[in-house]
Design a protein around this motif. Sequence first.
Motif, PDB file in Angstrom:
ATOM      1  N   LEU A 166       1.120  -1.038  -0.054  1.00  0.00           N
ATOM      2  CA  LEU A 166      -0.377  -0.226   0.069  1.00  0.00           C
ATOM      3  C   LEU A 166       0.870   1.779  -0.292  1.00  0.00           C
ATOM      4  O   LEU A 166       1.737   1.370   0.313  1.00  0.00           O
ATOM      5  N   PRO A 167       0.365   2.192  -0.666  1.00  0.00           N
ATOM      6  CA  PRO A 167       1.513   3.530  -0.638  1.00  0.00           C
ATOM      7  C   PRO A 167       1.353   3.737   0.804  1.00  0.00           C
ATOM      8  O   PRO A 167       0.211   4.094   1.321  1.00  0.00           O
ATOM      9  N   TRP A 177      -5.576   7.026   0.504  1.00  0.00           N
ATOM     10  CA  TRP A 177      -4.640   7.445  -0.406  1.00  0.00           C
ATOM     11  C   TRP A 177      -5.168   7.122  -1.869  1.00  0.00           C
ATOM     12  O   TRP A 177      -4.537   7.647  -2.874  1.00  0.00           O
ATOM     13  N   ALA A 178      -6.584   6.588  -2.222  1.00  0.00           N
ATOM     14  CA  ALA A 178      -7.178   6.642  -3.358  1.00  0.00           C
ATOM     15  C   ALA A 178      -7.015   7.461  -3.502  1.00  0.00           C
ATOM     16  O   ALA A 178      -7.603   7.419  -4.957  1.00  0.00           O
ATOM     17  N   GLU A 179      -7.675   8.777  -3.724  1.00  0.00           N
ATOM     18  CA  GLU A 179      -7.739  10.044  -4.080  1.00  0.00           C
ATOM     19  C   GLU A 179      -6.304  10.382  -4.951  1.00  0.00           C
ATOM     20  O   GLU A 179      -5.991  11.938  -5.396  1.00  0.00           O
ATOM     21  N   PHE A 209      -5.617  -0.061   7.419  1.00  0.00           N
ATOM     22  CA  PHE A 209      -4.527   1.395   7.354  1.00  0.00           C
ATOM     23  C   PHE A 209      -5.075   2.153   6.454  1.00  0.00           C
ATOM     24  O   PHE A 209      -4.322   3.066   6.095  1.00  0.00           O
ATOM     25  N   GLU A 210      -6.355   2.163   5.230  1.00  0.00           N
ATOM     26  CA  GLU A 210      -6.282   3.103   3.951  1.00  0.00           C
ATOM     27  C   GLU A 210      -7.051   3.710   4.803  1.00  0.00           C
ATOM     28  O   GLU A 210      -7.218   4.765   4.665  1.00  0.00           O
ATOM     29  N   SER A 234       0.662   9.498 -13.865  1.00  0.00           N
ATOM     30  CA  SER A 234      -0.246   7.994 -14.296  1.00  0.00           C
ATOM     31  C   SER A 234      -1.384   8.808 -14.646  1.00  0.00           C
ATOM     32  O   SER A 234      -3.155   8.448 -14.887  1.00  0.00           O
ATOM     33  N   ASN A 235      -1.802  10.257 -14.068  1.00  0.00           N
ATOM     34  CA  ASN A 235      -3.093  11.546 -14.567  1.00  0.00           C
ATOM     35  C   ASN A 235      -2.613  11.283 -15.675  1.00  0.00           C
ATOM     36  O   ASN A 235      -2.002  11.467 -16.982  1.00  0.00           O
TER      37      ASN A 235
END
Length: 159
Positions: free
Chosen positions: A112-113, A150-152, A144-145, A158-159
């Motif tokens: 995970l980031p 971090w999803a946004e 943790f997320e 990657s954009n």
Amino acid sequence: MEIVIVLAPLRKHGPKRSYTEDRTLPHLVDFISREWRAEDLTNANMARKRFNNRMWRLMQDYDFLVTPTLTTLPFPVHMQGPEKIDGKIVHPFQWLSFTLPINLTGQPAASLPAGWTASGLPVGLQIAGRHLADGDVLKASAAFEQAAPWAEKWPAISN
């Protein structure tokens, strides 16, 4: 990018190709192209089993093993791996020191980031669980997320 590694008899010619040298990391090509004797495979399998047993014993005392995903910050995509880590010359696969043992044992794990470099690239956190505890790893990852969303956030590339 998806990387698929097939450990099978190599065929450089003919209708089926197990790999293409121009699209595979040179160190990997060298490794899988070498001559393997039955004794080599037996020794490697025995060493893997010894390591699996040691990891199994270690994990009896812990629910999770939490580590950085890699030993280094992200490096250029076409680079095989860093030649140096913290100023020291390292083995070509040294940057995989945290993920390789978990892959070897077949334990469930998630990356995970957990932070971001100054240039906005993710720095990973690996959560590895006990053998067959996939659900626990997913729950820990979700927790943790939720604590560090971090999803946004996406790297500019990657954009």
